[in-house]
Design an enzyme around this catalytic site. Structure first.
Site, short mmCIF file in Angstrom:
data_model
loop_
_atom_site.label_atom_id
_atom_site.label_comp_id
_atom_site.label_asym_id
_atom_site.label_seq_id
_atom_site.Cartn_x
_atom_site.Cartn_y
_atom_site.Cartn_z
N TYR A 146 59.12 77.74 28.76
CA TYR A 146 60.53 77.83 28.36
C TYR A 146 61.25 76.61 28.92
O TYR A 146 61.09 76.28 30.10
CB TYR A 146 61.15 79.11 28.92
CG TYR A 146 62.63 79.27 28.65
CD1 TYR A 146 63.11 79.47 27.36
CD2 TYR A 146 63.55 79.23 29.70
CE1 TYR A 146 64.48 79.63 27.12
CE2 TYR A 146 64.92 79.39 29.47
CZ TYR A 146 65.37 79.59 28.18
OH TYR A 146 66.72 79.75 27.94
N ASP A 241 59.05 69.46 33.08
CA ASP A 241 60.20 70.34 33.26
C ASP A 241 60.04 71.04 34.60
O ASP A 241 59.29 72.00 34.75
CB ASP A 241 60.28 71.35 32.12
CG ASP A 241 61.48 72.29 32.29
OD1 ASP A 241 62.08 72.29 33.39
OD2 ASP A 241 61.81 73.02 31.34
N LYS A 274 68.21 74.63 38.94
CA LYS A 274 68.04 75.69 39.93
C LYS A 274 68.28 75.21 41.38
O LYS A 274 69.42 75.10 41.79
CB LYS A 274 66.69 76.36 39.74
CG LYS A 274 66.61 77.00 38.31
CD LYS A 274 65.50 77.98 38.16
CE LYS A 274 65.25 78.40 36.72
NZ LYS A 274 65.95 79.58 36.29
C1 LIG Z 1 61.38 75.76 33.32
C2 LIG Z 1 62.78 75.98 32.85
N1 LIG Z 1 63.39 75.05 32.12
C3 LIG Z 1 64.65 75.20 31.69
C4 LIG Z 1 65.37 76.33 31.97
C5 LIG Z 1 66.77 76.49 31.47
O1 LIG Z 1 67.65 76.39 32.53
P1 LIG Z 1 69.12 77.06 32.46
O2 LIG Z 1 68.90 78.54 32.45
O3 LIG Z 1 69.80 76.55 33.68
O4 LIG Z 1 69.75 76.56 31.21
C6 LIG Z 1 64.77 77.35 32.72
C7 LIG Z 1 65.51 78.58 33.04
O5 LIG Z 1 65.01 79.55 33.51
C8 LIG Z 1 63.45 77.16 33.18
O6 LIG Z 1 62.82 78.10 33.91
#
Ligand SMILES: Cc1ncc(COP(=O)(O)O)c(C=O)c1O
Length: 434
Positions: A146, A241, A274
């Site tokens: 994700y 990511d 995060k």
């Molecule tokens: C690996 C990863 N990328 C992107 C995101 C998206 O981040 P946000 O919820 O701050 O938009 C998340 C959210 O859980 C994530 O776990």
């Protein structure tokens, strides 16, 4: 429903009348596990309290950011001081420079960084940048990863590598996902096939290196190595990511974990969130200067934000990074996480429940499966009903883990050995319910 959950239930009923599903992010609604979401009134250290006054040992940590636990004194002080100085200026501040310098000092692959407000925004911007910098349209993502809810990333695999992916959300036109190629995680042969087919058109490959959105699945070292080699060979950018992994699995993020096995390993771009915001809305993306200089105002890739680099959020992030940079911080956090998963394993074994688990730094996962899965299809073989029994068994006894079997867990520096022992004792009871 027992009277025990009355205040949560009353709030959930009120919420459902005015907020779709009663929540501002879907997984909070407990739809996967059933029951009433807990409405949290306050949190301190490793604990959160709900509207009924029940205390929980918190292994969600706001889905990753709260690596120091809730209400860390140094972070609180920095945030309170920043708030008195002003909430938002829409003009540059020294603190943004300090945070950028701190991130660059900790992650060697990053030479320049841009601050944004959410992981979604960071991932979406990194992809636009990769497309702008390479002049190509196609992107590769992997099933089970994700990267936020940007349109081009809400997609699942089509029927073959030459066909388009399918949008996983209504409201995403087929044309928008036609450039997204979705591949199986950890499948080197398929990756090679996709590059042979689309290599010259690929702007980037984006991966969650230790995927926390399918609980906890590591990209194998040979898989990461092959992604790196193929991206270099074909001139595509390799994007890590690290919204979840960054400053959570190690001080240098997942890329520092892979560099232990692949000396000199670096992604081209890194997406962060995060922990760098310490619980405030803050995220970032960064990488090599030559790529980052494609961004406006010096380059032609547009990207902007009213609240980007917000002064209170940057204060919170900086104070958090300062604490986690203390010598020994990650050794202690890793030991704590390891003691938790070892205890959970023992509790499962005592109850005769098939169980596998893995962890890195302050991030962990477990499966009600005898062996650790390598991809999303295997993760989804977990028996959902058994997971839900375990989830509610833990929750009723005061242990709060993610309300879905495909989500990772997080230990903070505030979790004491006593908290871990109490959790394991509760897990012994909860596993017996299975
Ligand atoms: C690996 C990863 N990328 C992107 C995101 C998206 O981040 P946000 O919820 O701050 O938009 C998340 C959210 O859980 C994530 O776990």
């Amino acid at each position: 429903m027992t009277s025990h959950t009355d205040h949560n239930l009353a709030l959930f009923n009120r919420a459902q009348a005015v907020i779709p599903g009663g929540v501002n992010s879907p997984v909070r609604a407990f739809k996967a596990v059933g029951g009433t979401p807990r409405f949290i009134t306050r949190a301190q250290g490793a604990y959160m309290w709900d509207a009924n006054g029940q205390r929980y040992i918190d292994y969600i940590g706001s889905w990753g950011p709260m690596i120091l636990g809730h209400g860390h004194p140094a972070v609180l002080e920095a945030v309170q001081k920043a708030a008195l100085e002003g909430f938002s200026f829409g003009a540059p501040t020294e603190r943004e420079v300090e945070l950028a310098e701190a991130i660059i000092a900790l992650v060697p692959s990053i030479e320049m960084v841009r601050l944004v407000s959410s992981g979604t925004e960071a991932g979406m911007s990194a992809i636009r940048l990769a497309r702008g910098a390479t002049g190509r349209n196609k992107i590769i993502k992997f099933e089970g990863c994700y990267h936020g809810h940007a349109d081009a990333l809400l997609v699942k695999a089509g029927s073959g590598l030459a066909t388009f992916g399918n949008a996983t959300s209504a409201g995403v036109p087929a044309e928008v996902v036609q450039h997204t190629v979705v591949l199986e995680y950890n499948n080197v042969a398929q990756l090679e096939e996709a590059f042979a087919l689309h290599g010259a058109d690929l702007a980037c490959v984006m991966i969650e290196p230790i995927a926390g959105n399918m609980n906890f699945v590591r990209a194998s070292v040979p898989f990461v190595k092959r992604c790196r080699e193929l991206c270099t060979q074909y001139g595509a950018l390799f994007i890590f990511d690290e919204v979840m992994n960054g400053f959570r699995v190690a001080l240098g993020g997942a890329q520092s974990v892979y560099a232990r096995s692949l000396p000199g390993f670096e992604p081209d771009l890194t997406v962060m969130g995060k922990v760098i915001g310490g619980g405030m809305p803050l995220a970032a993306f960064g990488g090599k200067r030559a790529v980052m200089e494609h961004l406006a105002p010096i380059g032609s890739v547009y990207q902007a934000g009213t609240l980007s680099g917000n002064p209170v959020a940057t204060a919170c992030g900086l104070a958090t990074l300062r604490e986690i940079s203390q010598p020994g911080f990650f050794d202690a956090l890793s030991a704590s996480t390891r003691s938790l998963v070892d205890g959970l394993s023992a509790a499962a074994a005592a109850a005769g429940v098939p169980f596998s688990t893995d962890c890195e730094g302050g991030m962990f996962g477990f499966f009600l499966l005898p062996e650790l899965p390598q991809n999303y299809a295997t993760v989804m073989q977990t028996n959902g009903a058994r997971f839900n029994t375990l989830f509610h068994g833990l929750l009723d006894r005061g242990v709060y883990i993610a309300p879905a079997l495909y989500e990772a867990g997080f230990v903070s520096a505030a979790h004491t050995p006593q908290d871990i022992s109490e959790t394991i004792a509760i897990a012994h009871d909860a596993f017996k319910l299975l």
